[in-house]
Every structure is written in structure tokens, then in C-alpha cells.
Scaffold this motif. Structure first.
Motif, PDB file in Angstrom:
ATOM      1  N   VAL A 178      56.670 -32.342 -13.783  1.00 50.76           N
ATOM      2  CA  VAL A 178      57.562 -31.430 -14.381  1.00 50.76           C
ATOM      3  C   VAL A 178      57.906 -30.222 -13.580  1.00 50.76           C
ATOM      4  N   THR A 179      59.465 -30.042 -13.082  1.00 53.08           N
ATOM      5  CA  THR A 179      59.616 -28.786 -12.429  1.00 53.08           C
ATOM      6  C   THR A 179      60.551 -28.104 -13.072  1.00 53.08           C
ATOM      7  N   LEU A 180      60.710 -26.561 -12.464  1.00 56.09           N
ATOM      8  CA  LEU A 180      61.500 -25.645 -12.876  1.00 56.09           C
ATOM      9  C   LEU A 180      61.989 -24.946 -11.619  1.00 56.09           C
ATOM     10  N   SER A 181      63.271 -24.849 -11.501  1.00 50.72           N
ATOM     11  CA  SER A 181      63.590 -24.116 -10.167  1.00 50.72           C
ATOM     12  C   SER A 181      64.837 -23.211 -10.561  1.00 50.72           C
ATOM     13  N   SER A 182      64.684 -21.788  -9.862  1.00 47.83           N
ATOM     14  CA  SER A 182      65.761 -20.836 -10.525  1.00 47.83           C
ATOM     15  C   SER A 182      65.598 -19.436  -9.346  1.00 47.83           C
TER      16      SER A 182
END
Length: 219
Positions: free
Chosen positions: A193-197
């Protein structure tokens, strides 16, 4: 008057033909014995060593089947059955920041984690700030063992471990800030799982609420 002439003895004359016949018989017997000796089974000719070697060489060595090399498994991911709404509900996004909503016409940013996920049958989702257009990217991949190992090694080399995303080894979390964007990664036994911001700044805790919501929906 006595006859004094000497006459050849009959016995002596008769003996010569007898000796000749005996000699012929002996010679014939010797020749017959020689023929029998030459034809005996024990004296049959055997092939020489060189002839045997030539025969074996002409037959050729037995071909042994060499085992086929086992192919190395390809790094890939299984198809994802979940949707973006399954991973983050509108309420989850609102709880993070009421100004965020689904990004219309979203496609993964170049050279980002979501773009990498897309190459491995991953699901990618985008959420944008309605005021600043700041983007949050979410991705989900179901890697095979080869890909899981590769991704973990890459995350370990490029990021710092974050134990607050979950309890290792069930959940391995990582975070890094690069190119003006915070990147959070989590590895479970099944998913990457990845989250980028840019909204995550350089603080791993900024992505913690959203990551916790995603993991909760994955069960």
C-alpha cells in the motif's frame, strides 16, 4: 651240385611296400590331427582390442537427458478486486481534510509510487484539494513473493521504518520525503500500500490517519 646263386629274399622285398604304406598312414593321421586341432572351438579367433574399440565408438555414447533449468519466477502482481471506494470512503477522506474529494480524470504522477504500482496490476486512486488542487495518491498492489521481496528491499534502502503504521512483521511501514512529496509505504502479508502527497510534508504521522483507514478496510 649245390646252387650257390643268391636270390633276393621275398620277405625283404615284401617289407618295402609295407613300410611305405605305414608311412603314408602315419602322415595321413598327423594331417588329420592337425586339421582337427585347427578347427577346435577353443582356438576360434576373437576380435582384437582395436576392433572392439572401433565397434564401441561406432555405437556412440549413450545420450543422457540434461534437466531443463528451472525458470526464475517473474516479479508481478495479481489483479486487484477492490475499488478506490473500498479502500477510502468519502468519510475517511473528509475526516483527513474536509476540503479533499475525488480527483476527476486522475492518472498516476510520473515516476511516483502509484505509477510503479500500475505496472504491476495495481489499483491507483487520486484525491485532490478543492482549493489548492494538491493531490493525494493511493495505490494497492498484490505482489507475488519475488515482487514483494524487491519492493521491500527498495523501501528499506530509500526510506525510514515507521512502526506506527502497524506492528512488524505483520505490517512493515516506511516513510520518506522526496521531490516535495511525502511517501508512505506499508507491506502486509498480501499487499503493498502506498500514499503519496505534498500534504504529508516530511512527517510520517501526517499520512497515518489515511493509512490506518486503508489497512482497516483491507482487514
Amino acid at each position: 651240385m649245390t646252387d650257390t646263386r643268391v636270390y633276393p629274399s621275398f620277405a625283404r622285398t615284401a617289407a618295402h611296400p609295407a613300410r611305405r604304406r605305414a608311412g603314408l598312414l602315419l602322415a595321413g593321421g598327423a594331417l588329420f590331427a592337425l586339421v582337427l586341432t585347427g578347427c577346435s572351438a577353443g582356438d576360434e579367433p576373437t576380435p582384437s582390442d582395436s576392433a572392439a574399440a572401433t565397434s564401441e565408438a561406432s555405437a556412440g555414447p549413450a545420450e543422457s537427458a540434461s534437466p531443463s533449468p528451472t525458470p526464475t519466477p517473474e516479479a508481478t502482481g495479481s489483479a486487484i478486486t477492490q475499488t478506490c471506494g473500498d479502500l477510502l470512503t468519502l468519510q475517511n477522506v473528509y475526516d483527513f481534510n474536509p476540503n479533499y474529494g475525488t480527483a476527476a480524470g486522475y492518472s498516476p504522477s510520473a515516476n511516483g509510487l502509484a505509477e510503479t504500482a500500475a505496472t504491476y496490476n495495481g489499483l491507483t486512486c487520486g484525491y485532490s484539494n478543492q482549493s489548492s488542487s494538491e493531490l493525494i495518491e493511493l495505490s494497492l498492489v498484490a505482489p507475488n513473493d519475488v515482487l514483494m521481496t524487491t519492493l521491500k528491499q527498495q523501501a528499506d534502502a530509500d526510506s525510514q521504518a515507521v512502526p506506527t503504521y502497524g506492528t512488524p512483521p505483520t505490517v512493515d511501514g516506511f516513510f520518506t520525503y522526496v521531490g516535495g512529496s511525502g511517501q508512505a509505504q506499508v507491506f502486509t502479508g498480501t499487499y503493498w500500500v502506498t500514499l503519496s502527497s505534498p500534504a504529508f510534508y516530511n512527517e510520517p504521522g501526517a499520512a497515518e490517519g489515511l493509512m490506518s483507514a486503508v489497512l482497516g478496510h483491507l482487514g
